[in-house]
Design an enzyme around this catalytic site. Structure first.
Site, PDB file in Angstrom:
ATOM      1  N   HIS A   1      25.028   9.056  20.305  1.00 54.75           N
ATOM      2  CA  HIS A   1      24.300  10.194  19.483  1.00 54.75           C
ATOM      3  C   HIS A   1      22.191   9.371  19.438  1.00 54.75           C
ATOM      4  CE1 HIS A   1      27.822  12.816  18.328  1.00 54.75           C
ATOM      5  NE2 HIS A   1      28.451  11.948  17.865  1.00 54.75           N
TER       6      HIS A   1
HETATM    7  C1  BDR Z   1      25.439  11.838  13.890  1.00 56.53           C
HETATM    8  O1  BDR Z   1      26.528  11.229  12.788  1.00 56.53           O
HETATM    9  C2  BDR Z   1      26.806   9.787  12.312  1.00 56.53           C
HETATM   10  O2  BDR Z   1      28.270   9.617  12.923  1.00 56.53           O
HETATM   11  C3  BDR Z   1      25.951   9.298  14.297  1.00 56.53           C
HETATM   12  O3  BDR Z   1      25.394   8.122  13.455  1.00 56.53           O
HETATM   13  C4  BDR Z   1      25.222  10.025  14.042  1.00 56.53           C
HETATM   14  O4  BDR Z   1      24.166  10.561  13.421  1.00 56.53           O
HETATM   15  C5  BDR Z   1      26.718  12.932  14.630  1.00 56.53           C
HETATM   16  O5  BDR Z   1      26.931  13.366  14.372  1.00 56.53           O
END
Ligand code: BDR
Ligand code: CA
Length: 312
Positions: free
Chosen positions: A240
């Site tokens: 992400h």
């Molecule tokens: C987001 O939540 C965290 O698990 C990751 O670092 C990312 O920023 C994804 O939903």
């Protein structure tokens, strides 16, 4: 390409670490500092991980400032199931030789922006607590923010429930402050980041770079990859936070739509949802965000591989 002045705000976190590695490897990003928030893990762990990553991957002179240990209103919810007890899965890094900046995150960003001749892009990839506090405490600083390119939310899906993404779920009130601030926002939410997945083949390419970055990423992806493959519809793990950095470097690889985005903080089933109005007949004067919808995944993976390779 002129260097883009950037401050990242992270809750390191496996994909936060990859985003930092990508940003620090790029000759096109002037990383003026990294601020840290609680999210994927408690603040003591996210600051330690961030100092380790920044130090080990060559940014020892990049300031790292400690921010909020809990959300504005809610109690902290963190995610050891995805990011592990340490926050970096099973990856291990040497003890950092650097320490946190004398200023806290909010004052660090304020001072850095005030001292900067050019506007700075903020790249928050964790809960938006630090950024909301900045905008509430020092509203004049908005003039020095070029835009906020953030990871969080989703127009059409959530990952904590049907509609709410993790960073929004942890601190919905902060997200509302940021989306209502009037600062130009680029939202890299789940619509795009779930298309940024890394398959086992991709992870083996990253490992085969043989660099310390390649070794680290491949190890960190281990448990994280298994969790995605077992619990989502993806054939790999979503990286992400690295998508927000990719937007800075290659917006041409990304399909976007303008929208009016509001964060719900009143709903029972929709608490923390980013409600994105993209209807053609909406009142476009209310548009406050560019929502990223799709990415050229092959190019994204090539960029991650090249970033790891650059640590030779
Ligand atoms: C987001 O939540 C965290 O698990 C990751 O670092 C990312 O920023 C994804 O939903
Ligand atoms: Ca994150």
């Amino acid at each position: 390409m002129k260097k883009i002045p950037v401050i990242m705000d992270v809750d390191t976190g496996i994909d936060d670490a990859v985003a930092l590695i990508l940003a620090m490897s790029s000759p096109h990003i002037d990383l003026k500092g990294v601020t840290v928030v609680a999210g994927n893990q408690i603040l003591d762990k996210t600051i330690y991980n961030t100092l380790s990553v920044v130090d080990y991957f060559g940014g020892g002179d990049i300031p790292v400032a400690k921010g909020a240990s809990k959300p504005l209103v809610k109690e902290l919810y963190y995610d050891a199931a995805t990011h592990g007890e340490s926050g970096l899965g099973t990856a291990q890094l040497p003890k950092p030789a650097i320490t946190a900046h004398r200023l806290d995150a909010v004052d660090f960003i304020k001072e850095t922006l005030e001292n900067s001749e050019e506007k700075v892009t903020l790249v928050p990839v964790g809960p938006l607590t630090n950024i909301a506090l900045l905008l509430m405490c020092y509203p004049h600083i908005k003039e020095k923010i070029d835009k906020i390119v953030m990871m969080g939310g989703g127009a059409f899906e959530g990952n904590m429930n049907a509609v709410c993404e993790f960073n929004m779920f942890v601190d919905p009130e902060a997200a509302q402050v940021v989306f209502d601030s009037g600062v130009d926002i680029v939202m890299c939410g789940l619509d795009i980041t779930m298309k940024s997945y890394t398959t086992m083949e991709d992870i083996l390419r990253i490992k085969a770079t043989g660099t310390k970055a390649g070794e680290f990423c491949a190890e960190a992806f281990g448990v994280y990859y298994d969790r995605y493959v077992n619990n989502s519809r993806l054939p790999g793990c979503a990286v992400h936070d690295a998508v927000a950095v990719t937007y800075l470097l290659h917006p041409e690889w990304i399909h976007t739509e303008r929208a009016n985005v509001k964060v719900d903080i009143d709903g029972t089933e929709t608490y923390g949802q980013t409600v994105c109005d993209m209807r053609p007949n909406r009142n476009r004067h209310l548009d406050n965000a560019t929502v990223c919808m799709d990415i050229d995944r092959e190019k994204f993976i090539d960029l991650l591989v090249a970033a790891c390779e650059s640590y030779k």
